[in-house]
Scaffold this motif. Structure first.
Motif, PDB file in Angstrom:
ATOM      1  N   GLN A  71       0.833  -1.196   0.000  1.00  0.00           N
ATOM      2  CA  GLN A  71       0.000   0.000   0.000  1.00  0.00           C
ATOM      3  C   GLN A  71       0.872   1.251   0.000  1.00  0.00           C
ATOM      4  O   GLN A  71       1.805   1.396   0.795  1.00  0.00           O
ATOM      5  N   GLY A  72       0.574   2.163  -0.945  1.00  0.00           N
ATOM      6  CA  GLY A  72       1.314   3.410  -1.044  1.00  0.00           C
ATOM      7  C   GLY A  72       2.614   3.318  -1.811  1.00  0.00           C
ATOM      8  O   GLY A  72       3.279   4.350  -2.021  1.00  0.00           O
ATOM      9  N   GLN A  73       2.998   2.131  -2.242  1.00  0.00           N
ATOM     10  CA  GLN A  73       4.271   1.968  -2.950  1.00  0.00           C
ATOM     11  C   GLN A  73       4.212   2.611  -4.328  1.00  0.00           C
ATOM     12  O   GLN A  73       3.224   2.491  -5.053  1.00  0.00           O
ATOM     13  N   SER A  74       5.279   3.297  -4.701  1.00  0.00           N
ATOM     14  CA  SER A  74       5.427   3.859  -6.037  1.00  0.00           C
ATOM     15  C   SER A  74       6.543   3.138  -6.768  1.00  0.00           C
ATOM     16  O   SER A  74       7.581   2.814  -6.167  1.00  0.00           O
ATOM     17  N   VAL A  75       6.337   2.870  -8.048  1.00  0.00           N
ATOM     18  CA  VAL A  75       7.375   2.228  -8.854  1.00  0.00           C
ATOM     19  C   VAL A  75       7.587   3.035 -10.131  1.00  0.00           C
ATOM     20  O   VAL A  75       6.627   3.513 -10.746  1.00  0.00           O
ATOM     21  N   GLU A  76       8.828   3.223 -10.489  1.00  0.00           N
ATOM     22  CA  GLU A  76       9.173   3.864 -11.749  1.00  0.00           C
ATOM     23  C   GLU A  76       9.167   2.796 -12.844  1.00  0.00           C
ATOM     24  O   GLU A  76       9.771   1.730 -12.682  1.00  0.00           O
ATOM     25  N   LEU A  77       8.487   3.082 -13.927  1.00  0.00           N
ATOM     26  CA  LEU A  77       8.372   2.137 -15.032  1.00  0.00           C
ATOM     27  C   LEU A  77       9.127   2.699 -16.235  1.00  0.00           C
ATOM     28  O   LEU A  77       8.638   3.615 -16.905  1.00  0.00           O
ATOM     29  N   PRO A  78      10.310   2.188 -16.499  1.00  0.00           N
ATOM     30  CA  PRO A  78      11.082   2.696 -17.641  1.00  0.00           C
ATOM     31  C   PRO A  78      10.314   2.509 -18.948  1.00  0.00           C
ATOM     32  O   PRO A  78       9.703   1.459 -19.175  1.00  0.00           O
ATOM     33  N   GLU A  79      10.337   3.512 -19.769  1.00  0.00           N
ATOM     34  CA  GLU A  79       9.680   3.423 -21.075  1.00  0.00           C
ATOM     35  C   GLU A  79      10.713   3.092 -22.144  1.00  0.00           C
ATOM     36  O   GLU A  79      10.771   3.713 -23.196  1.00  0.00           O
ATOM     37  N   GLU A  80      11.494   2.061 -21.827  1.00  0.00           N
ATOM     38  CA  GLU A  80      12.565   1.675 -22.739  1.00  0.00           C
ATOM     39  C   GLU A  80      12.068   0.730 -23.825  1.00  0.00           C
ATOM     40  O   GLU A  80      12.717   0.528 -24.837  1.00  0.00           O
ATOM     41  N   THR A  81      10.902   0.109 -23.573  1.00  0.00           N
ATOM     42  CA  THR A  81      10.393  -0.868 -24.524  1.00  0.00           C
ATOM     43  C   THR A  81       9.739  -0.130 -25.678  1.00  0.00           C
ATOM     44  O   THR A  81       8.588   0.261 -25.609  1.00  0.00           O
ATOM     45  N   VAL A  82      10.473   0.098 -26.737  1.00  0.00           N
ATOM     46  CA  VAL A  82       9.966   0.826 -27.905  1.00  0.00           C
ATOM     47  C   VAL A  82       9.676  -0.173 -29.010  1.00  0.00           C
ATOM     48  O   VAL A  82      10.549  -0.941 -29.413  1.00  0.00           O
ATOM     49  N   ARG A  83       8.468  -0.161 -29.510  1.00  0.00           N
ATOM     50  CA  ARG A  83       8.068  -1.108 -30.551  1.00  0.00           C
ATOM     51  C   ARG A  83       8.260  -0.485 -31.935  1.00  0.00           C
ATOM     52  O   ARG A  83       8.232   0.725 -32.099  1.00  0.00           O
ATOM     53  N   ALA A  84       8.413  -1.345 -32.880  1.00  0.00           N
ATOM     54  CA  ALA A  84       8.661  -0.874 -34.235  1.00  0.00           C
ATOM     55  C   ALA A  84       7.448  -0.166 -34.822  1.00  0.00           C
ATOM     56  O   ALA A  84       7.568   0.686 -35.684  1.00  0.00           O
ATOM     57  N   VAL A  85       6.259  -0.559 -34.356  1.00  0.00           N
ATOM     58  CA  VAL A  85       5.021   0.069 -34.833  1.00  0.00           C
ATOM     59  C   VAL A  85       4.227   0.521 -33.614  1.00  0.00           C
ATOM     60  O   VAL A  85       4.386  -0.023 -32.521  1.00  0.00           O
ATOM     61  N   PRO A  86       3.355   1.532 -33.767  1.00  0.00           N
ATOM     62  CA  PRO A  86       2.543   1.967 -32.632  1.00  0.00           C
ATOM     63  C   PRO A  86       1.701   0.826 -32.086  1.00  0.00           C
ATOM     64  O   PRO A  86       1.225  -0.018 -32.837  1.00  0.00           O
ATOM     65  N   CYS A  87       1.530   0.807 -30.755  1.00  0.00           N
ATOM     66  CA  CYS A  87       0.695  -0.225 -30.151  1.00  0.00           C
ATOM     67  C   CYS A  87      -0.772   0.055 -30.480  1.00  0.00           C
ATOM     68  O   CYS A  87      -1.148   1.196 -30.735  1.00  0.00           O
ATOM     69  N   PRO A  88      -1.632  -0.987 -30.476  1.00  0.00           N
ATOM     70  CA  PRO A  88      -3.025  -0.820 -30.911  1.00  0.00           C
ATOM     71  C   PRO A  88      -3.788   0.301 -30.230  1.00  0.00           C
ATOM     72  O   PRO A  88      -4.545   0.999 -30.897  1.00  0.00           O
ATOM     73  N   PRO A  89      -3.636   0.554 -28.896  1.00  0.00           N
ATOM     74  CA  PRO A  89      -4.433   1.622 -28.299  1.00  0.00           C
ATOM     75  C   PRO A  89      -4.160   2.994 -28.884  1.00  0.00           C
ATOM     76  O   PRO A  89      -4.985   3.893 -28.801  1.00  0.00           O
ATOM     77  N   CYS A  90      -2.957   3.208 -29.472  1.00  0.00           N
ATOM     78  CA  CYS A  90      -2.618   4.539 -29.962  1.00  0.00           C
ATOM     79  C   CYS A  90      -3.193   4.836 -31.338  1.00  0.00           C
ATOM     80  O   CYS A  90      -3.352   5.981 -31.720  1.00  0.00           O
ATOM     81  N   GLU A  91      -3.449   3.793 -32.104  1.00  0.00           N
ATOM     82  CA  GLU A  91      -3.854   4.000 -33.482  1.00  0.00           C
ATOM     83  C   GLU A  91      -5.218   4.666 -33.548  1.00  0.00           C
ATOM     84  O   GLU A  91      -6.212   4.148 -33.041  1.00  0.00           O
TER      85      GLU A  91
END
Length: 474
Positions: free
Chosen positions: A445-465
């Motif tokens: 409870q209350g924990q914060s985690v940093e999530l690196p956005e290093e995973t870059v895909r060659a094409v946009p992921c479906p939610p963005c289209e």
């Protein structure tokens, strides 16, 4: 990108996750804490952030432990959008008004009878607060891309469980985060099976039944046995029941038991105006469930619908045998408390528990065969039989959850197990690690985690289209 667990961390209640990404602050779920007093007190704690700093709220579904804190958020100044499916929007209209009324009534009852430690007792929020929250809701269809700003969008996928229930799939740039919400069962007799997201770089998954498998029993067999032995001794079956989902499933099985002659022709009362209203909504959302029009008609006629307080009180003047289905499902409030007060002391009667009972609730005390439970400030002896119908559940068990996870095309970078008691959450964590070999943890409870956005895909992921077509409403 940062994710903070503000609820449902090592507990099965109070679902709230704060995501900070792309310069936006988004709250996924906004639920009430229920159960033990130390959990309920969290509802009264100051917000960990100013409400007006949020950009959006996204709801997975309309159960109170996922949406019931919205009126507090609105009262504290939140004026942004609340996104959810149309089914969840319709249910929230029922649930939040009912929750506010119950809290106002409970506070008034405590003040009249003087059993509260607070003088005067106050509701957590009022009907006015609930209506303010409801005005913020903006429904979005399943699988429709919704923009939250530049490079941040989401979609809602069917999660089964109850009407409108969704898995939230967020896209921040090319990084995908998925929040399972509460997952339904693939073979549920009413709701359709949950859909797995294609992929997610980070995943938050529920674990309500992370340490158990559902019994391979027919719920109609279990119900028929409970009814038969109770009616044989002239008793009354009191069923604390969730108004959304569970009440409708119980009515479905009762209708079938009566149709097939496996249940005596005794009166059945659905003593829950909220459950009655929810049952009506199934006609509005036919594509989400498996029920036919004729089955919905059978549901409507499986019980006497008790809407008014006078009708509810009149049930007490009738002799058994009969069945009383009333909210709430964990006996934390509502009309079922009055029925328990009246019928729990009689050994001819049965209290039938038909859903998960969170620790600290009256339902959990009954399930543990406590000799007495506290109702309206007084202890009431429990001499009635207490029966648990183990095959009725709207949550996936650990095997069904693993099957849902395996439907994803690749392993997430990191998986977080939430919405479960500590033993259940850790058991699911271990099974995911051993079965799927994913990096998995149980946040605090209350924990914060940093999530690196290093995973870059060659094409946009479906939610963005195509997400730019929809934005945050003014």
């Amino acid at each position: 990108m940062k994710l903070t667990f503000l609820g449902a961390a090592q507990t099965v209640t109070g679902s709230r996750y704060l995501l900070e990404a792309q310069g936006k602050r988004v709250l996924i779920d906004c639920g009430l804490f229920q159960g033990t007093k130390n959990l309920r007190l969290r509802n009264w704690a100051p917000l960990p952030f100013p409400a007006d700093t949020l950009d959006a709220v996204i709801l997975t579904h309309a159960h109170i432990d996922h949406c019931g804190y919205l009126p507090v958020l609105a009262r504290n100044g939140y004026r942004g959008p609340v996104y959810c499916t149309p089914g969840t929007a319709d249910l929230c209209d029922v649930m939040l008004r009912d929750s506010a009324r119950l809290q106002e009534e409970d506070a008034a009852f405590a003040n009249r009878h003087g059993y509260s430690k607070h003088h005067p007792a106050l509701p957590l929020y009022t009907l006015e607060d609930a209506e303010a929250a409801l005005r913020l809701i903006g429904p979005r269809e399943f699988d429709a891309p919704v923009s939250l700003g530049e490079h941040l969008s989401f979609r809602l996928l069917p999660a089964g469980h109850i009407l409108g229930a969704a898995t939230v799939v967020l896209c921040s740039g090319h990084t995908v985060l998925a929040f399972s919400g509460d997952l339904g069962r693939p073979e549920d007799p009413i709701m359709r099976a949950p859909a797995s997201p294609a992929h997610a770089d980070y995943l938050v998954v529920e674990s309500t039944y992370g340490d158990r498998l559902h019994a391979a029993l027919n719920p109609e067999d279990e119900l028929a046995e409970v009814f038969a032995r109770t009616f044989a001794r002239g008793g009354i079956v009191v069923m604390p029941c969730f108004a959304v989902g569970r009440a409708q499933e119980v009515l479905y099985h009762i209708a079938h038991l009566k149709e097939t002659g496996r249940m005596a022709n005794v009166p059945v009362y659905l003593d829950s105006p909220m459950a009655i209203s929810v049952t009506d909504l199934y006609r509005r959302h036919m594509r989400e469930h498996r029920l036919t029009v004729s089955q919905l008609h059978a549901l409507d006629h499986a019980a006497f619908m008790t809407r008014t307080v006078d009708d509810s009180k009149a049930i007490a003047s009738r002799n058994g045998p009969m069945v009383i289905i009333a909210g709430s499902g964990m006996a934390t409030g509502g009309r079922v408390l009055h029925h328990l007060s009246l019928y729990a002391p009689d050994p001819r009667n049965t209290i039938a528990l038909v859903g998960y009972q969170a620790p600290g609730t009256r339902g959990a005390a009954l399930e543990a065969h406590a000799p007495a439970i506290k109702l309206h400030g007084d202890y009431v002896r429990v001499r009635a039989e207490v029966a648990s119908i183990s095959s009725l559940s709207a949550h996936s068990d650990y095997r069904e959850t693993l099957r849902w996870l395996a439907g994803m095309t690749c392993a997430p970078v990191r998986t977080f197990v939430t919405h479960g008691e500590p033993a259940a959450a850790d058991a699911l964590r271990r099974r995911i690690e051993e079965t799927l070999h994913w990096d998995c943890s149980v946040p605090e409870q209350g924990q914060s985690v940093e999530l690196p956005e290093e995973t870059v895909r060659a094409v946009p992921c479906p939610p963005c289209e195509g997400a730019g077509a929809q934005g945050i409403p003014a």
